[in-house]
Design a protein around this motif. Sequence first.
Motif, PDB file in Angstrom:
ATOM      1  N   LYS A  61      -8.491   9.851   2.861  1.00 57.07           N
ATOM      2  CA  LYS A  61      -6.901   9.072   3.062  1.00 57.07           C
ATOM      3  C   LYS A  61      -6.216   9.336   4.694  1.00 57.07           C
ATOM      4  N   ALA A  75      -5.765  15.012   3.069  1.00 51.47           N
ATOM      5  CA  ALA A  75      -5.537  14.203   3.498  1.00 51.47           C
ATOM      6  C   ALA A  75      -6.805  13.552   3.953  1.00 51.47           C
ATOM      7  N   GLN A  83      -9.374  13.791   0.573  1.00 56.26           N
ATOM      8  CA  GLN A  83      -8.887  12.015   0.094  1.00 56.26           C
ATOM      9  C   GLN A  83     -10.152  10.767   0.678  1.00 56.26           C
ATOM     10  N   LYS A  99      -3.533   4.631   0.112  1.00 53.12           N
ATOM     11  CA  LYS A  99      -3.425   4.618   1.625  1.00 53.12           C
ATOM     12  C   LYS A  99      -3.824   4.980   2.480  1.00 53.12           C
ATOM     13  N   ALA A 100      -2.448   6.379   1.987  1.00 49.82           N
ATOM     14  CA  ALA A 100      -2.316   7.568   3.074  1.00 49.82           C
ATOM     15  C   ALA A 100      -1.273   8.696   2.367  1.00 49.82           C
ATOM     16  N   HIS A 142       0.842  -1.553   0.073  1.00 46.50           N
ATOM     17  CA  HIS A 142       0.068   0.143   0.460  1.00 46.50           C
ATOM     18  C   HIS A 142       0.870   1.526  -0.315  1.00 46.50           C
ATOM     19  N   ALA A 178      -3.015  10.462  -4.303  1.00 49.76           N
ATOM     20  CA  ALA A 178      -3.584  10.358  -3.192  1.00 49.76           C
ATOM     21  C   ALA A 178      -5.288  10.095  -3.232  1.00 49.76           C
ATOM     22  N   ASP A 238      -6.831   4.549  -5.808  1.00 47.62           N
ATOM     23  CA  ASP A 238      -7.653   3.818  -4.802  1.00 47.62           C
ATOM     24  C   ASP A 238      -6.229   2.868  -3.883  1.00 47.62           C
TER      25      ASP A 238
END
Length: 294
Positions: free
Chosen positions: A164, A159, A162, A128-129, A75, A122, A125
């Motif tokens: 995330k 973040a 999005q 993830k962060a 990821h 970001a 899919d």
Amino acid sequence: MSPSSAAKDAPPPLPEPLRVPVADSHTHLDMQAGTVEEGLAKAASVGVTTVVQVGCDVKGSRWAAETAAAYDNVHAAVALHPNEAPRIVHGDLGGGRSRQGARAGGGDSALDDALAEIEALAALDHVKAVGETGLDFFRTGPEGTAAQERSFRAHIEIAKRQGKALVIHDRDAHADVLRILREEGPPERTVFHCYSGDADMARICAAAGYYLSFAGTVTFKNAAPLREALAVAPLDRVLVETDAPYLTPAPYRGRPNAPYLIPLTVRAMAAVRGIDEDAMATALAANTARAFDY
């Protein structure tokens, strides 16, 4: 090369495998020796079956996203490292101090362009962060703090927009990192990578719902405050990481780190908590999946 220096450069041996698989919540495969396939296979052989690959600049973040797209058990986290923001704004020197031959900085507009690319990554899919972002007052002088802070605030907003996780790099900047998180309002999931605070800070982070990720530093002899922090942190908010190729756990400190060495840190963490390694690994695996939403 002398025998002693050769030994220092040699990878540590494989540890005894974990019975319960875990994730390395923060690693830099692009900075490690060997291929991605070799690194992942070596990790999986000892029960480290998932890794979070972290970017530190635009190029590294692109690589992280591409690698996560290619491997189901990788990821990605994407960001401009705190020390990268002053470099973009001011030039090669993080604090903005000039030197002969230093690359001219691109100013605030260059930082905005880099942040726009981070946000585009970001949105993917398999990313993830957003991180590692935050503040680092160890290497960047006071001239660079404004760029760091502006970049950190922008990453927090990315973040949140999005949906995330946010991955925090906090070096010699505890109070300011916590202040900015309060001022901006943190995203739903926030991870303090390579947690370096004490027990009091751990209680503050726990009250805010932040995750604390412990690296090989928790195994170091001089790291009693870290172990005290781990002892008081809620078990459902604790993660484990390598930050490889850095921060190799004892007894191999100073040698190259890699995800396959996670079992050493997991066992040290279990000892601090007074639980068996299977219980520790079970908690770590569940926490990492929850923190990064995979």
